[in-house]
Design an enzyme around this catalytic site. Structure first.
Site, mmCIF file in Angstrom:
data_model
loop_
_atom_site.group_PDB
_atom_site.id
_atom_site.type_symbol
_atom_site.label_atom_id
_atom_site.label_comp_id
_atom_site.label_asym_id
_atom_site.label_seq_id
_atom_site.Cartn_x
_atom_site.Cartn_y
_atom_site.Cartn_z
ATOM 1 N N HIS A 109 -10.609 2.001 0.190
ATOM 2 C CA HIS A 109 -10.631 3.457 0.012
ATOM 3 C C HIS A 109 -10.793 3.878 -1.459
ATOM 4 O O HIS A 109 -10.578 5.041 -1.790
ATOM 5 C CB HIS A 109 -9.337 4.071 0.564
ATOM 6 C CG HIS A 109 -9.241 4.026 2.062
ATOM 7 N ND1 HIS A 109 -10.194 4.577 2.891
ATOM 8 C CD2 HIS A 109 -8.300 3.477 2.881
ATOM 9 C CE1 HIS A 109 -9.846 4.376 4.151
ATOM 10 N NE2 HIS A 109 -8.711 3.715 4.175
ATOM 11 N N HIS A 118 -3.840 -4.177 2.978
ATOM 12 C CA HIS A 118 -4.780 -3.418 3.812
ATOM 13 C C HIS A 118 -4.279 -3.129 5.217
ATOM 14 O O HIS A 118 -4.457 -2.010 5.719
ATOM 15 C CB HIS A 118 -6.144 -4.102 3.917
ATOM 16 C CG HIS A 118 -7.105 -3.378 4.833
ATOM 17 N ND1 HIS A 118 -7.563 -2.097 4.566
ATOM 18 C CD2 HIS A 118 -7.676 -3.742 6.004
ATOM 19 C CE1 HIS A 118 -8.380 -1.722 5.538
ATOM 20 N NE2 HIS A 118 -8.458 -2.686 6.417
ATOM 21 N N GLU A 129 -4.272 2.272 -3.186
ATOM 22 C CA GLU A 129 -5.539 2.785 -2.646
ATOM 23 C C GLU A 129 -5.370 3.893 -1.608
ATOM 24 O O GLU A 129 -6.320 4.579 -1.278
ATOM 25 C CB GLU A 129 -6.365 1.635 -2.059
ATOM 26 C CG GLU A 129 -5.838 1.070 -0.776
ATOM 27 C CD GLU A 129 -6.924 0.958 0.293
ATOM 28 O OE1 GLU A 129 -8.100 1.133 -0.029
ATOM 29 O OE2 GLU A 129 -6.559 0.733 1.456
ATOM 30 N N ASP A 166 0.798 -1.222 0.000
ATOM 31 C CA ASP A 166 0.000 0.000 0.000
ATOM 32 C C ASP A 166 0.840 1.286 0.000
ATOM 33 O O ASP A 166 1.527 1.588 0.981
ATOM 34 C CB ASP A 166 -0.922 0.029 1.214
ATOM 35 C CG ASP A 166 -1.770 -1.232 1.335
ATOM 36 O OD1 ASP A 166 -1.222 -2.326 1.111
ATOM 37 O OD2 ASP A 166 -2.956 -1.137 1.675
#
Length: 266
Positions: free
Chosen positions: A68, A176, A39, A8
């Site tokens: 998101h 995540h 994201e 991420d």
């Protein structure tokens, strides 16, 4: 085939460290494809056109998303035309823009990258197991090289998903939770699995956010605004997956961390 998967991207800090180290990682490991979860790329929530192009310029071949996805409304202006940007395939099927998977040509081979989101402690979405079953059946007619970004909160759901599809996909890489896990392995039928690949961005924040406001929320339970820690030290989380070109099964998976405690060694 060797796949580099980068965790991420968090804010501008994440984009900057990706720009710094992705070219060096490619030079060292020579991946044929690079997948990046984006994201959180724009101020920690969502992605806009500028960040999308910046990640591509840094060297991403496919950009995946997560919970998101819609937090930055700017995505709706370009996701329909962004061929290298995918969002979870189990988002209200047929009711939202964008695609849940993509196929990229690599010499004589095709690589499928699928994005799915879990349901435990997450916003409502369609059943990722059912959606994946139909989608993978379709993709297997075109390629055996299938990598899944499973964007989910709980380790148990990620593990269950990987075991359910063991031997049907090449790899299930979790995203995540922003903390790289120590469970990289290859399951008995040849699927590589990692619960969470980690985060790319602020190293001294709390999951990438400024510490003070997060701590304050835990201490007094009062509403507060979380902001990405753009000023502190930075880190990058990733993994490498080696796949057999013929069978699509994983041969090796190894994690990568670059941060002040794990300096990059060329």
């Amino acid at each position: 085939m060797r796949i580099l998967f980068v965790g991420d991207i968090m804010g501008n800090a994440g984009q900057e460290i990706l720009e710094t180290y992705l070219p060096q990682l490619k030079q060292k490991y020579h991946p044929q494809a690079t997948v990046v979860n984006g994201e959180n790329a724009t101020r920690g929530k969502g992605i806009d056109r500028y960040a999308y192009k910046r990640l591509l310029s840094a060297g991403a071949d496919v950009i995946t998303m997560g919970n998101h996805t819609w937090d930055n409304p700017a995505i709706e202006e370009f996701i329909g035309e962004a061929k290298k940007l995918i969002r979870p395939a189990n988002f209200s099927a047929g009711q939202v823009p964008g695609r849940g998977y993509t196929l990229i040509q690599i010499n004589q081979l095709k690589l499928a990258v699928v994005n799915l989101q879990g349901r435990v402690f997450m916003a409502p979405s369609d059943d990722p197991f059912a959606i994946a079953e139909r989608l993978i059946k379709h993709l297997l007619k075109q390629t055996k090289l299938i990598v899944v970004d499973f964007h989910a909160e709980t380790t148990s759901e990620k593990e269950a998903f990987s075991w359910y599809f063991d031997g049907k996909v090449s790899a299930v890489i979790g995203t995540h939770t922003h903390v790289q896990t120590n469970d990289a392995r290859i399951l008995p039928q040849g699927t590589a699995f990692l619960s969470d690949v980690g985060m790319t961005g602020p190293y001294d924040g709390i999951l990438g956010m400024q510490r003070s406001e997060v701590i304050k929320r835990f201490v007094n339970q009062m509403p507060t605004r979380f902001e990405v820690d753009e000023q502190g030290r930075r880190g990058l989380g990733a993994c490498l997956v080696d796949l057999d070109d013929v069978s699509g099964k994983a041969k090796q998976i190894r994690t990568i961390q670059i941060n002040p405690d794990h300096p990059f060694m060329f």
